[in-house]
Structure formats: structure tokens, C-alpha cells
Design an enzyme around this catalytic site. Structure first.
Site, PDB file in Angstrom:
ATOM      1  CB  SER B 157      44.614  40.894  36.589  1.00  0.00           C
ATOM      2  OG  SER B 157      44.639  41.074  37.970  1.00  0.00           O
ATOM      3  CG  ASP B 322      38.186  45.364  38.108  1.00  0.00           C
ATOM      4  OD1 ASP B 322      38.333  45.109  39.324  1.00  0.00           O
ATOM      5  OD2 ASP B 322      39.071  45.161  37.252  1.00  0.00           O
ATOM      6  CG  HIS B 355      39.738  41.802  38.731  1.00  0.00           C
ATOM      7  ND1 HIS B 355      40.397  42.852  38.121  1.00  0.00           N
ATOM      8  CD2 HIS B 355      40.671  40.832  38.914  1.00  0.00           C
ATOM      9  CE1 HIS B 355      41.677  42.511  37.946  1.00  0.00           C
ATOM     10  NE2 HIS B 355      41.873  41.305  38.419  1.00  0.00           N
TER      11      HIS B 355
END
Lengths: 196, 389
Positions: B157, B322, B355
Site C-alpha cells: 500500500s 482489492d 486490500h
């Protein structure tokens, strides 16, 4: 190494770039990197194969050959290779177009459905041939676009492609004169080197 | 609480602090006269310092990535699934450094630190830092540790964004870049979610324009809302359905607005915990760092041109479910790397967790990640200590 891969290796120029569609466990690219300093990338969807490539430090991109290859720029590779996958893609002719868009030259290998054993199997048994090279039955085979050498050359002709080189091998790699004289009858695997 | 330390854990770890007395000029032009970074290390640095791996954290992460601080800890560090003996980032082989970013609220200089100009907490006056600033501060830490080149820099991320920035800004100092569940820049939708999270905090009466420390308050409601919103984007629809479905806490609906569904309960709980552990000013700052991340900007908005600066090998990983940073966003990164003719491998992991997958032990992801890390050759080590291998 598989016979077709060993032959391809001799056709690839040192220090060139290669994109291998359906690169399997990355053997060809690993060998090309080591022996010929080739900058290579493979495309693969099989999970185990992806990991094998990574273990060999081979660049591998998870991507489906049946989706488009638009992420590869035109003429960005010297050679685009596809071994034993042509018969398994949804649109073989479109993949060939894409290969020749991305690469200056292409090398394609595929099993010969015109081999005498296939012909005999179909002629005598009246059923879809099952062999050592094509071990699947018709309903579960990934090979949905089988062709003969002659079929492939007809496609090349229709697309006005130049065949730079071609060779035919069988699984025993015998220097069998029959293969040279009647490739479409005695050759098991064809290796074509083509360009536009 | 671990009854005993698991065999594949780095065990009990202790954070370290380093002070940098040289000023650092930030991308905004503002200067921090001095700063400190808190970090943890796992494993042993080899003699030629060729086995160092830097772990960059995401939005709400920190330096405690693996192991336990004490036997009484309820949970190990945030990336304990990936860091430890025999794990993907194998501490038998690598020396791992995890750092709390500048502007954070877990010990590194940030809004809760004392502003030397006022002798009060910086609060909202703490300058906004960017991914570039983080990388620059992490370079100072590398120098402090004597690490000239990282064997790998790894992050998921926002952490992955720092990894990309490293590869572009300091190509000679990174050999492998592992970028997981990231994006080359935020989309309008991503920024929109960040803006709602910020608005929740900014409009909380207890926020006091960021000067809530002096008032003895915290913008709890704002933080809770920000975190609840964030959590929805970290999970997939499928993961939420699987985890909560439409389960009711008390088995029957009660015709009021209390927390009834399990998913409500979960989000409230997550928000509540977060509001106690995270500083609101840090949260604002971190979300802005996300918004501003756009390494291509300096290179005529051409990501391939940006990556042409890099010389390391890349592993890019995305997860099918995600939707915060979808596979398509990772594919943008891959496409630019291909155009820049960088070494890159890419995997799109099929799993339902959204995610958050990058933090979890998803077998195919773990195997692939480990295979990549294991294949990293510690070159300097081979020439000097071949026999000991």
C-alpha cells in the site's frame, strides 16, 4: 531441455531481448540469459510456473494470453517466442498478429496434428487422437486450436508473413530423413521463425 | 498473549531511537532543524552489510513490524506473517529494519513531538511530509546503520509507494523493490475517501484546529469515523459477507439505531481502538502524503521515464479483490516498468480478502513472496564469505 527449446536457443541472437508467451517454468529464458545474455520476460498464468520462474530470477508477468497484450509496446522486443501454446489460445491468428506487433521476429512451436500417428488414429479408430504429445481427450483438452504444419503455413501465406526458418523435430530427436522429406507426416513438433 | 514465543517469530524485540541533528529540508520547502526516527531490527547484519531489508509501513503502520515487545502482548507486530525465521522475509538470512515514518505518532518526530520554536507540541504546525521526504529520512537511517545498499526494500500500500520512490530517487541504494497492493498515484476516488476521513476529523468539535492537546481532548468521533471508512476500503465485499454477513449481535432486530449488525459492531470496535492509538494530526498528514504521491510528476507525468531512473529488480503484487488499489493500478506500474525495460515480475493473487490481503498469510502470496526473497543473491556476501555459506 525440450528439443524445441534447444533449437530456439540457437536462433536467438546474443544480447537481444526476448518475450516468451506462456514461458512455463522459465527454462528457456533462464538459459538464454545465462548463455546469450538475453534480456527476457515471460508471460504465464500457471501459479506453480510463476514461482519456478521467480526462483530462477526470470522476469515473469502474470497475464492471460487470451486477454490483450496491449501493455507491451509495439516493436519493443527483438523476438517474441511462443512454445507449445498456439494450439491452446482462443484466437491464434490474433496472437500471431500481436507477436509480430511487439517483436521484430517471432518463433512459434506447436504440435503437428498432421503426424501420421494422429492420421492413423483418426482413420482407424474414428476417434480424436490421443498420444504421448497430445495426451488429452477431446472434452478436457486445453488444445482447442490444433493444426498441421500445412495449415500453419497457409495462415502465414494468407497474412503475407515471411518464414525465416523452420525445422521439425520428433520427440526422439532422431535425424530421420523421413522427417526432412515429409515433415507434415513425420514431424511431431514444428518450430517456425517468422517475420512480417 | 503468546504463552510462549512461536518458533517462527523473531521473539521479543525492542525499538531503537536515532537522533539526526542535521536539518532536513522537506518537499514543501519547510525545514525540520533536527528529527528522530524510531525503528526495530530483526536478524543479523552480515559483515559486508549486503543482507539488509527495509520495511516501509502503510497508512497506520509503525516500526513494530514483527515479534513481541513483551510476553503480555496480545498481538505480534503488524507484519509478523511475513517477517521471521523461515518466513517470506527470512530473518535467518536477512537483517530487517522497520521504521516509523516521520510525521507518525509512534515515536518518530511528528505532530505530537515538541516544536523547538514554541516548546509545545507541533500539532497542526508540523509540516506535511511526503513519500519523497520519508525516503530522504530513511536514507539518513541507512547511513546511520552503515547500509550502502539495501538487498530489498519492501512495502504494501503506502509502503509500496515509498519503495517505488526509493527506486527512482536512490537507484544505487536498492537492489530489489517489492511493491505490494500499491498504485502509481491515487485516483480521484482514493482521494475522495481520504477527504471524507479528513473531514470527519477536521469537523470534530474536539479537534480544535489540531490544537486539541492543550485542550485535553481528542477528536475521537472524527478518528472513529475516519477509521471505519478506511476499514470498508481495506476489505472486499466478499470478505465482509464472509466475515459478517447480516449477522445480528442479539439475534433479532430492535427497531432503533443502536449497533445491531455484526459489521457495525466490528467497524465501531476498530474505530474505537484506533482512536486511542493514533494521533489525529498524524492521520491527516499520512492521508495527504498518499494524495500527493505521484513520482511521475517530476518526469513529465511519464511513469516509464520516472522508472528509467531505477536500476533495481522489481516484484509487483496485487490482489484480485482489492478495490482500493486494484490489480489494474499495479498493472500500470508493470506497464511503465516494461516500457522502461526494468527487470520486473508481476503476480495477481486470487483471494477474497481485499486490500488487507497484503498483511495476511495468503498461501499463494506467501509462497511467491518467499520464493522471490529467497532468490535474492547477496552478491557482496558471496565474494567475501563464500566458504561460510
Amino acid at each position: 531441455m525440450r528439443h524445441d527449446l534447444a533449437t530456439i536457443q540457437t536462433w536467438i541472437r546474443p544480447n537481444s531481448s526476448v518475450l516468451d508467451l506462456g514461458c512455463g517454468d522459465g527454462s528457456l529464458l533462464a538459459s538464454l540469459a545465462k548463455e546469450k545474455n538475453v534480456a527476457g520476460y515471460g508471460i504465464e498464468i500457471n501459479e506453480a510456473h510463476l514461482i519456478e520462474c521467480i526462483k530462477k530470477n526470470v522476469n515473469v508477468i502474470e497475464q492471460d494470453l487470451d486477454a490483450d497484450l496491449d501493455n507491451f509496446k509495439s516493436q519493443s522486443f527483438d523476438t517474441v517466442v511462443m512454445t507449445q501454446a498456439l494450439q491452446a489460445v482462443r484466437y491464434p491468428d490474433k496472437v500471431i498478429d500481436d507477436m509480430l506487433r511487439i517483436g521484430k521476429e517471432c518463433v512459434i512451436t506447436f504440435p503437428n496434428f498432421g503426424h501420421w500417428r494422429c492420421r492413423l488414429y483418426l482413420a482407424l479408430k474414428g476417434r480424436m487422437p490421443v498420444s504421448k504429445i497430445l495426451p488429452y481427450t477431446w472434452y478436457n483438452t486445453p488444445n482447442i486450436h490444433l493444426c498441421t504444419f500445412r495449415d500453419f503455413e497457409a495462415l502465414c501465406h494468407r497474412k503475407s508473413l515471411t518464414i525465416l526458418n523452420r525445422t521439425v523435430v520428433d520427440s526422439n530427436d532422431n535425424d530421420n530423413p523421413l522427417i526432412r522429406w515429409f515433415p507434415n507426416l513425420f514431424g511431431e513438433t514444428a518450430i517456425y521463425h517468422i517475420t512480417r | 498473549m503468546p504463552e510462549s514465543i512461536p518458533k517462527d517469530s523473531v521473539g521479543i524485540v525492542k525499538p531503537e531511537t536515532v537522533n539526526f541533528e542535521e536539518p532536513i529540508t522537506l518537499q514543501s520547502g519547510k525545514v525540520l532543524p533536527h528529527f528522530q526516527l524510531v525503528y526495530e531490527t530483526y536478524g543479523t547484519l552480515n559483515s559486508d552489510k549486503s543482507n539488509a531489508v527495509l520495511v516501509c509501513h502503510a497508512l497506520s503502520g509503525h516500526h513494530h513490524a514483527a515479534g513481541y515487545h513483551a510476553m503480555g502482548d496480545k498481538k505480534p507486530g503488524w507484519w509478523d506473517t511475513a517477517i521471521g525465521p523461515g518466513k517470506a522475509i527470512d530473518t535467518n538470512r536477512f537483517f530487517v529494519v522497520a521504521v516509523n515514518n516521520l510525521g507518525g505518532c509512534h515515536g518518530s518526530t511528528g505532530p505530537t513531538s515538541i516544536n523547538p520554536d514554541t516548546n509545545k507540541k507541533y500539532g497542526p504546525d508540523f509540516p506535511i511530509v511526503t513519500c519523497k521526504d520519508w525516503v530522504n529520512s530513511q536514507v539518513r537511517l541507512s547511513d546511520h546503520l552503515g547500509i550502502l545498499q539495501w538487498a530489498a526494500i519492501v512495502g504494501g500500500s503506502l509502503g509500496g509507494m515509498q519503495v517505488m520512490q526509493w527506486s527512482i530517487d536512490y537507484p544505487e541504494r536498492i537492489k530489489n523493490a517489492i511493491v505490494i497492493a500499491a498504485a502509481p498515484k491515487l485516483s480521484a476516488q482514493n482521494i475522495a475517501f481520504n477527504e471524507i476521513a479528513r473531514k470527519a476529523i477536521l469537523s470534530d468539535a474536539d479537534f480544535h484546529d489540531g490544537h486539541f492537546y492543550e485542550k485535553g481532548t481528542i477528536p475521537k468521533t472524527g478518528l472513529i469515523l475516519a477509521r471505519m471508512l478506511g476499514h470498508i476500503t481495506y476489505l472486499s465485499d466478499a470478505a465482509m459477507r464472509e466475515k459478517f454477513g447480516r449477522e445480528l449481535r442479539d439475534g433479532a432486530i430492535s427497531f432503533d439505531y443502536d449497533v445491531e449488525f455484526q459489521v457495525e459492531s466490528y467497524l465501531n470496535y476498530q474505530g474505537e481502538v484506533f482512536s486511542k492509538n493514533f494521533d489525529a494530526n498524524s492521520y491527516l498528514l499520512m492521508t495527504r502524503a498518499l494524495d500527493y504521491f505521484d513520482p511521475a510528476q517530476e518526469y513529465d507525468h511519464d511513469l516509464a521515464k520516472a522508472f528509467a531512473q531505477a536500476s533495481c529488480n522489481f516484484l509487483i503484487v496485487s490482489f484480485t479483490t482489492d478495490w482500493r488499489f486494484s490489480p489494474a493500478r499495479s498493472e500500470e506500474i508493470v506497464e511503465a516498468l516494461l516500457e522502461a525495460k526494468r527487470n520486473v515480475s508481476y503476480a495477481e493473487i486470487d483471494c477474497p480478502q481485499g486490500h488487507d490481503s497484503f498483511l495476511l498469510d495468503v498461501p499463494r502470496y506467501t509462497q511467491l513472496f518467499k520464493a522471490y526473497m529467497d532468490a535474492i543473491q547477496l552478491e557482496a556476501a558471496v565474494t567475501t564469505s563464500e566458504e561460510s555459506n
